[in-house]
Write an enzyme that holds these catalytic residues in place. Structure first.
Site, mmCIF file in Angstrom:
data_model
loop_
_atom_site.group_PDB
_atom_site.id
_atom_site.type_symbol
_atom_site.label_atom_id
_atom_site.label_comp_id
_atom_site.label_asym_id
_atom_site.label_seq_id
_atom_site.Cartn_x
_atom_site.Cartn_y
_atom_site.Cartn_z
ATOM 1 N N ASP A 33 0.859 -1.190 0.000
ATOM 2 C CA ASP A 33 0.000 0.000 0.000
ATOM 3 C C ASP A 33 0.897 1.242 0.000
ATOM 4 O O ASP A 33 1.885 1.312 0.721
ATOM 5 C CB ASP A 33 -0.909 -0.009 1.237
ATOM 6 C CG ASP A 33 -2.061 0.967 1.102
ATOM 7 O OD1 ASP A 33 -3.216 0.517 1.047
ATOM 8 O OD2 ASP A 33 -1.800 2.200 1.042
ATOM 9 N N ILE A 34 0.513 2.217 -0.791
ATOM 10 C CA ILE A 34 1.325 3.431 -0.934
ATOM 11 C C ILE A 34 1.287 4.284 0.341
ATOM 12 O O ILE A 34 2.208 5.059 0.586
ATOM 13 C CB ILE A 34 0.843 4.223 -2.180
ATOM 14 C CG1 ILE A 34 1.963 5.053 -2.775
ATOM 15 C CG2 ILE A 34 -0.375 5.055 -1.893
ATOM 16 C CD1 ILE A 34 1.654 5.570 -4.186
ATOM 17 N N ASN A 89 -12.867 -3.032 2.478
ATOM 18 C CA ASN A 89 -13.812 -1.926 2.527
ATOM 19 C C ASN A 89 -14.714 -2.007 1.300
ATOM 20 O O ASN A 89 -14.227 -2.219 0.185
ATOM 21 C CB ASN A 89 -13.058 -0.593 2.522
ATOM 22 C CG ASN A 89 -12.186 -0.428 3.759
ATOM 23 O OD1 ASN A 89 -12.576 -0.808 4.857
ATOM 24 N ND2 ASN A 89 -10.999 0.104 3.582
ATOM 25 N N GLY A 95 -16.131 2.974 3.366
ATOM 26 C CA GLY A 95 -14.837 3.650 3.341
ATOM 27 C C GLY A 95 -13.958 3.261 2.161
ATOM 28 O O GLY A 95 -12.751 3.495 2.178
ATOM 29 N N GLN A 96 -14.566 2.680 1.118
ATOM 30 C CA GLN A 96 -13.772 2.259 -0.035
ATOM 31 C C GLN A 96 -13.367 3.473 -0.869
ATOM 32 O O GLN A 96 -14.200 4.318 -1.192
ATOM 33 C CB GLN A 96 -14.588 1.283 -0.901
ATOM 34 C CG GLN A 96 -13.778 0.667 -2.028
ATOM 35 C CD GLN A 96 -14.563 -0.386 -2.817
ATOM 36 O OE1 GLN A 96 -15.755 -0.606 -2.551
ATOM 37 N NE2 GLN A 96 -13.896 -1.012 -3.767
ATOM 38 N N HIS A 102 -10.109 -5.290 -3.333
ATOM 39 C CA HIS A 102 -8.805 -5.566 -2.728
ATOM 40 C C HIS A 102 -8.971 -5.960 -1.277
ATOM 41 O O HIS A 102 -9.866 -5.465 -0.592
ATOM 42 C CB HIS A 102 -7.867 -4.356 -2.845
ATOM 43 C CG HIS A 102 -8.453 -3.068 -2.340
ATOM 44 N ND1 HIS A 102 -9.326 -2.304 -3.095
ATOM 45 C CD2 HIS A 102 -8.312 -2.415 -1.164
ATOM 46 C CE1 HIS A 102 -9.673 -1.229 -2.401
ATOM 47 N NE2 HIS A 102 -9.087 -1.275 -1.222
ATOM 48 N N HIS A 104 -6.963 -5.696 2.190
ATOM 49 C CA HIS A 104 -5.817 -5.141 2.917
ATOM 50 C C HIS A 104 -5.276 -6.217 3.845
ATOM 51 O O HIS A 104 -6.053 -6.894 4.533
ATOM 52 C CB HIS A 104 -6.255 -3.977 3.813
ATOM 53 C CG HIS A 104 -6.732 -2.758 3.100
ATOM 54 N ND1 HIS A 104 -5.946 -1.648 2.930
ATOM 55 C CD2 HIS A 104 -7.927 -2.472 2.517
ATOM 56 C CE1 HIS A 104 -6.625 -0.711 2.290
ATOM 57 N NE2 HIS A 104 -7.844 -1.184 2.033
#
Ligand code: 5GP
Ligand code: ZN
Length: 115
Positions: A33-34, A89, A95-96, A102, A104
């Site tokens: 994740d960035i 999410n 909260g997507q 994906h 997490h």
């Protein structure tokens, strides 16, 4: 739609934008994740564009199973050796932010930045 040209994760799948990959096979891709919320934080995605869990059909169930089944192995490989959290999410109230399905995977020593 199997590929959405406007989708940032489809662009990562296509190699059009870079990502720090942790796993790849024909069906799945995992990358860091960035904006990590934990010492270990990566995302597992299907290469197929599915916007969210809301779009999942019975024929995708094996794919979903593979995504979750991969999590413990990759978490260990990334150094999360004392457990990890998986989060999916879904939708605006979920909260997507990126509308390509994906999972997490977060782990590593606490405290984390969130939760
Ligand atoms: P969501 O809120 O949709 O569940 O999470 C989307 C996640 O994707 C966020 O944690 C965000 O940091 C990450 N993300 C967004 N854009 C990029 C990107 O271009 N590259 C990577 N590696 N992660 C991204
Ligand atoms: Zn996509």
């Amino acid at each position: 739609m199997t590929h959405d040209p406007n989708c940032i994760f489809c662009k990562i799948v296509a190699g059009q934008i870079p990502a720090k990959k942790v796993f790849e096979d024909e069906q799945l891709l995992a990358f860091h994740d960035i904006r990590p919320h934990a010492p270990v934080h990566f995302l597992i995605i299907p290469k197929l564009h599915l916007a969210s869990l809301e779009e999942v059909q019975p024929e995708h169930e094996a794919l979903l199973g593979r995504m979750l089944g991969l999590a413990p192995r990759l978490a260990r490989e990334q150094g999360a050796d004392n457990g990890f959290r998986t989060v999916v999410n879904t939708g605006i109230d979920g909260g997507q932010e990126v509308f390509h399905l994906h999972v997490h995977v977060m782990g590593g020593p606490r405290p984390w930045k969130i939760g």
